[in-house]
Write a protein that holds these residues in place. Structure first.
Motif, PDB file in Angstrom:
ATOM      1  N   LEU A 198       0.851  -1.194   0.000  1.00 23.23           N
ATOM      2  CA  LEU A 198       0.000   0.000   0.000  1.00 23.23           C
ATOM      3  C   LEU A 198       0.879   1.232   0.000  1.00 23.23           C
ATOM      4  O   LEU A 198       1.959   1.234   0.592  1.00 23.23           O
ATOM      5  N   PRO A 223       5.530   9.706  -0.469  1.00 23.82           N
ATOM      6  CA  PRO A 223       4.791   8.449  -0.330  1.00 23.82           C
ATOM      7  C   PRO A 223       5.473   7.512   0.660  1.00 23.82           C
ATOM      8  O   PRO A 223       6.697   7.468   0.749  1.00 23.82           O
ATOM      9  N   ARG A 224       4.657   6.769   1.405  1.00 25.84           N
ATOM     10  CA  ARG A 224       5.165   5.768   2.346  1.00 25.84           C
ATOM     11  C   ARG A 224       4.608   4.408   1.968  1.00 25.84           C
ATOM     12  O   ARG A 224       3.409   4.282   1.719  1.00 25.84           O
ATOM     13  N   LYS A 242       3.595   0.486   2.727  1.00 32.33           N
ATOM     14  CA  LYS A 242       3.121  -0.363   3.815  1.00 32.33           C
ATOM     15  C   LYS A 242       2.903  -1.764   3.251  1.00 32.33           C
ATOM     16  O   LYS A 242       2.172  -1.941   2.275  1.00 32.33           O
ATOM     17  N   GLU A 299       0.853   5.107   1.138  1.00 34.38           N
ATOM     18  CA  GLU A 299       0.198   6.164   1.902  1.00 34.38           C
ATOM     19  C   GLU A 299       0.805   7.489   1.455  1.00 34.38           C
ATOM     20  O   GLU A 299       2.022   7.647   1.468  1.00 34.38           O
ATOM     21  N   CYS A 300      -0.043   8.402   1.053  1.00 32.80           N
ATOM     22  CA  CYS A 300       0.428   9.715   0.622  1.00 32.80           C
ATOM     23  C   CYS A 300       0.378  10.680   1.796  1.00 32.80           C
ATOM     24  O   CYS A 300      -0.688  10.954   2.330  1.00 32.80           O
ATOM     25  N   CYS A 301       1.530  11.146   2.184  1.00 36.94           N
ATOM     26  CA  CYS A 301       1.611  12.141   3.250  1.00 36.94           C
ATOM     27  C   CYS A 301       1.394  13.497   2.598  1.00 36.94           C
ATOM     28  O   CYS A 301       2.181  13.921   1.764  1.00 36.94           O
ATOM     29  N   SER A 302       0.308  14.154   2.959  1.00 40.40           N
ATOM     30  CA  SER A 302      -0.113  15.390   2.307  1.00 40.40           C
ATOM     31  C   SER A 302       0.976  16.449   2.341  1.00 40.40           C
ATOM     32  O   SER A 302       1.612  16.683   3.359  1.00 40.40           O
ATOM     33  N   CYS A 353       0.194  14.273  -3.659  1.00 41.36           N
ATOM     34  CA  CYS A 353       0.858  13.314  -2.760  1.00 41.36           C
ATOM     35  C   CYS A 353       2.229  13.867  -2.424  1.00 41.36           C
ATOM     36  O   CYS A 353       3.054  14.085  -3.312  1.00 41.36           O
TER      37      CYS A 353
END
Length: 79
Positions: free
Chosen positions: A51, A65-66, A68, A53-56, A62
């Motif tokens: 997955l 991105p991280r 997971k 995760e987009c850190c705003s 985005c």
């Protein structure tokens, strides 16, 4: 989104720092799993099992991105 969906949305053009961040995230997750006692082997690493995760960044896009790691259905425990 999964890594596959994230790449498709970006039309396979990711900035080098974003690629490095995603690779580092996956590598860190695998290191953590392999470093536990007993060790865990994921056994199904692919783009649909990661997955993103987009850190705003505040601009609606985005930021950094991280990655997971998900879907441990085929994982194995080694002692």
């Amino acid at each position: 989104p999964t890594l596959a969906e994230f790449i498709a949305r970006k039309h396979a053009v990711l900035a080098k720092p974003d690629r490095q961040q995603l690779l580092l995230g996956v590598a860190s997750a695998l290191w953590y799993l392999h470093d536990t006692d007993p060790s865990i082997v994921h056994s199904d690493l692919k783009d649909t099992n990661v997955l993103v995760e987009c850190c705003s960044s505040g601009s609606g896009s985005c930021g950094s991105p991280r990655a997971k790691l998900i879907d441990f259905g085929l994982s194995r425990v080694f002692s």
